[in-house]
Scaffold this motif. Structure first.
Motif, PDB file in Angstrom:
ATOM      1  N   TRP A  25       0.837  -1.210   0.000  1.00 21.81           N
ATOM      2  CA  TRP A  25       0.000   0.000   0.000  1.00 21.81           C
ATOM      3  C   TRP A  25       0.865   1.250   0.000  1.00 21.81           C
ATOM      4  CZ3 TRP A  25      -1.229   4.333   2.948  1.00 21.81           C
ATOM      5  CH2 TRP A  25      -2.437   4.960   2.625  1.00 21.81           C
ATOM      6  N   TRP A  26       1.881   1.296   0.856  1.00 26.46           N
ATOM      7  CA  TRP A  26       2.743   2.478   0.927  1.00 26.46           C
ATOM      8  C   TRP A  26       3.674   2.574  -0.280  1.00 26.46           C
ATOM      9  CZ3 TRP A  26       2.419   6.526   4.105  1.00 26.46           C
ATOM     10  CH2 TRP A  26       1.664   6.390   5.275  1.00 26.46           C
ATOM     11  N   GLN A  27       3.992   1.450  -0.884  1.00 27.95           N
ATOM     12  CA  GLN A  27       4.923   1.446  -2.013  1.00 27.95           C
ATOM     13  C   GLN A  27       4.234   1.760  -3.337  1.00 27.95           C
ATOM     14  OE1 GLN A  27       4.667  -0.871   0.355  1.00 27.95           O
ATOM     15  NE2 GLN A  27       6.694  -1.080   1.284  1.00 27.95           N
ATOM     16  N   GLY A  30      -1.814   5.595  -6.742  1.00 25.26           N
ATOM     17  CA  GLY A  30      -2.851   5.587  -7.755  1.00 25.26           C
ATOM     18  C   GLY A  30      -3.247   4.170  -8.117  1.00 25.26           C
ATOM     19  N   ASN A  31      -3.336   3.881  -9.425  1.00 29.05           N
ATOM     20  CA  ASN A  31      -3.713   2.549  -9.891  1.00 29.05           C
ATOM     21  C   ASN A  31      -2.515   1.643 -10.148  1.00 29.05           C
ATOM     22  OD1 ASN A  31      -6.479   3.190  -9.907  1.00 29.05           O
ATOM     23  ND2 ASN A  31      -6.297   4.149 -11.938  1.00 29.05           N
ATOM     24  N   ARG A  32      -1.332   2.134  -9.852  1.00 26.63           N
ATOM     25  CA  ARG A  32      -0.119   1.352 -10.094  1.00 26.63           C
ATOM     26  C   ARG A  32       0.259   0.597  -8.826  1.00 26.63           C
ATOM     27  NH1 ARG A  32       4.491   4.809 -12.925  1.00 26.63           N
ATOM     28  NH2 ARG A  32       5.294   2.680 -13.080  1.00 26.63           N
ATOM     29  N   ALA A  76       2.649   8.234   0.450  1.00 27.91           N
ATOM     30  CA  ALA A  76       2.678   9.314   1.433  1.00 27.91           C
ATOM     31  C   ALA A  76       2.425  10.682   0.802  1.00 27.91           C
ATOM     32  CB  ALA A  76       4.021   9.308   2.159  1.00 27.91           C
ATOM     33  N   SER A  77       2.727  10.825  -0.487  1.00 34.68           N
ATOM     34  CA  SER A  77       2.523  12.110  -1.157  1.00 34.68           C
ATOM     35  C   SER A  77       1.053  12.448  -1.325  1.00 34.68           C
ATOM     36  CB  SER A  77       3.204  12.110  -2.528  1.00 34.68           C
ATOM     37  OG  SER A  77       4.609  11.958  -2.392  1.00 34.68           O
ATOM     38  N   ASP A  78       0.180  11.436  -1.273  1.00 34.96           N
ATOM     39  CA  ASP A  78      -1.253  11.654  -1.492  1.00 34.96           C
ATOM     40  C   ASP A  78      -2.045  11.769  -0.197  1.00 34.96           C
ATOM     41  OD1 ASP A  78      -0.790  11.458  -4.231  1.00 34.96           O
ATOM     42  OD2 ASP A  78      -1.148   9.299  -4.247  1.00 34.96           O
ATOM     43  N   LEU A  79      -1.415  11.533   0.947  1.00 30.98           N
ATOM     44  CA  LEU A  79      -2.153  11.533   2.203  1.00 30.98           C
ATOM     45  C   LEU A  79      -2.438  12.945   2.691  1.00 30.98           C
ATOM     46  CD1 LEU A  79      -0.483   8.683   4.286  1.00 30.98           C
ATOM     47  CD2 LEU A  79      -2.495   8.595   2.806  1.00 30.98           C
ATOM     48  N   PRO A  80      -3.516  13.117   3.458  1.00 33.36           N
ATOM     49  CA  PRO A  80      -3.777  14.417   4.079  1.00 33.36           C
ATOM     50  C   PRO A  80      -2.573  14.863   4.901  1.00 33.36           C
ATOM     51  CG  PRO A  80      -5.648  12.947   4.368  1.00 33.36           C
ATOM     52  CD  PRO A  80      -4.543  12.114   3.792  1.00 33.36           C
ATOM     53  N   PHE A 127       2.786  10.178  10.098  1.00 33.49           N
ATOM     54  CA  PHE A 127       1.444  10.754  10.071  1.00 33.49           C
ATOM     55  C   PHE A 127       0.731  10.423  11.377  1.00 33.49           C
ATOM     56  CE2 PHE A 127       2.538  10.560   5.610  1.00 33.49           C
ATOM     57  CZ  PHE A 127       2.024  11.760   5.117  1.00 33.49           C
ATOM     58  N   ALA A 128       0.005  11.392  11.901  1.00 32.12           N
ATOM     59  CA  ALA A 128      -0.660  11.233  13.193  1.00 32.12           C
ATOM     60  C   ALA A 128      -2.139  11.567  13.072  1.00 32.12           C
ATOM     61  CB  ALA A 128      -0.017  12.133  14.243  1.00 32.12           C
ATOM     62  N   TYR A 129      -2.905  11.011  13.978  1.00 30.61           N
ATOM     63  CA  TYR A 129      -4.347  11.264  14.047  1.00 30.61           C
ATOM     64  C   TYR A 129      -4.663  11.799  15.433  1.00 30.61           C
ATOM     65  CZ  TYR A 129      -9.359  10.444  13.417  1.00 30.61           C
ATOM     66  OH  TYR A 129     -10.728  10.609  13.298  1.00 30.61           O
ATOM     67  N   ARG A 130      -5.383  12.900  15.486  1.00 30.78           N
ATOM     68  CA  ARG A 130      -5.739  13.496  16.769  1.00 30.78           C
ATOM     69  C   ARG A 130      -7.074  12.915  17.239  1.00 30.78           C
ATOM     70  NH1 ARG A 130      -3.731  17.468  19.712  1.00 30.78           N
ATOM     71  NH2 ARG A 130      -2.298  18.129  18.069  1.00 30.78           N
TER      72      ARG A 130
END
Length: 206
Positions: A25-27, A30-32, A76-80, A127-130
């Motif tokens: 998933w991290w590697q 998009g669709n690739r 990681a480039s696409d994450l909020p 990345f963190a979640y509050r």
């Protein structure tokens, strides 16, 4: 056999939790879909180990953590709140088997900090979640394995770079951390033993 933390490599991935062995998933982006085998070959050639595994004293796996130079993780480039910084080692995810979750996660993160320092990285990012204060500890530590509880990272000195909604990109500068005279894993695991060992818990060895 005593509890220990080992590097995540092509030689140890077979012992990692099954969900982690083929996950790309991290590697991917998009669709690739990336090839895990080719990704491992590239990251080990250019950077070395790409995470850690925590083994209990009976040889069972308590958890594993994946990390490496941010450029190896296109997702990681696409994450909020992304993308991560080019000069950082990115901690992407942790998988805990459920026993001693917070203790194991602290041990794995401390090992990641030590590895990143030894590799000459300027910083560690994640990345963190509050979470809301009412959220149960089990949900905070076990549900969101690809984002970390914000207060968990704060305890290690991470600061927020960007925020989008309840997701944050957090950074720990490594240059200001006091050096320790021991070897790579020994240094962080000694800190674990002294600072985080709950009564009756297994202490890992290098």
């Amino acid at each position: 056999m005593s509890a220990r933390v080992a590097g995540l490599t092509r030689g140890t991935i077979a012992t990692a939790p099954s969900v982690c062995r083929d996950c790309v998933w991290w590697q991917s982006r998009g669709n690739r879909t990336a090839s895990k085998e080719r990704w491992i070959e590239r990251v080990e050639e250019e950077s070395g180990e790409w995470g850690t595994i925590y083994y209990d004293d009976d040889g069972s796996v308590l958890g594993s953590m994946q990390y490496g130079p941010a450029g190896f993780f296109p997702r990681a480039s696409d994450l909020p709140a992304g993308p991560p910084s080019d000069d950082a080692v990115l901690v992407t995810c942790v998988y805990l088997t459920g026993r001693g979750g917070e203790w194991v996660e602290k041990s794995l993160l401390l090992a990641a900090i030590g590895e990143a320092r030894d590799q000459g990285a300027k910083a560690l990012e994640a990345f963190a979640y509050r979470y809301a204060e009412r959220d149960r500890a089990a949900e905070r530590m076990l549900v969101h394995r690809t984002v970390f509880p914000r207060d968990f990272l704060e305890d290690f000195g991470f600061v927020t770079l960007r925020v989008q909604g309840r997701v944050e990109l957090c950074r720990l500068e490594l240059a200001g951390l006091a050096p320790i005279e021991e070897g790579r894993r020994a240094r962080v695991l000694r800190v674990v033993q002294e600072a985080f060992t709950p009564e009756g818990a297994s202490v890992p060895t290098p």
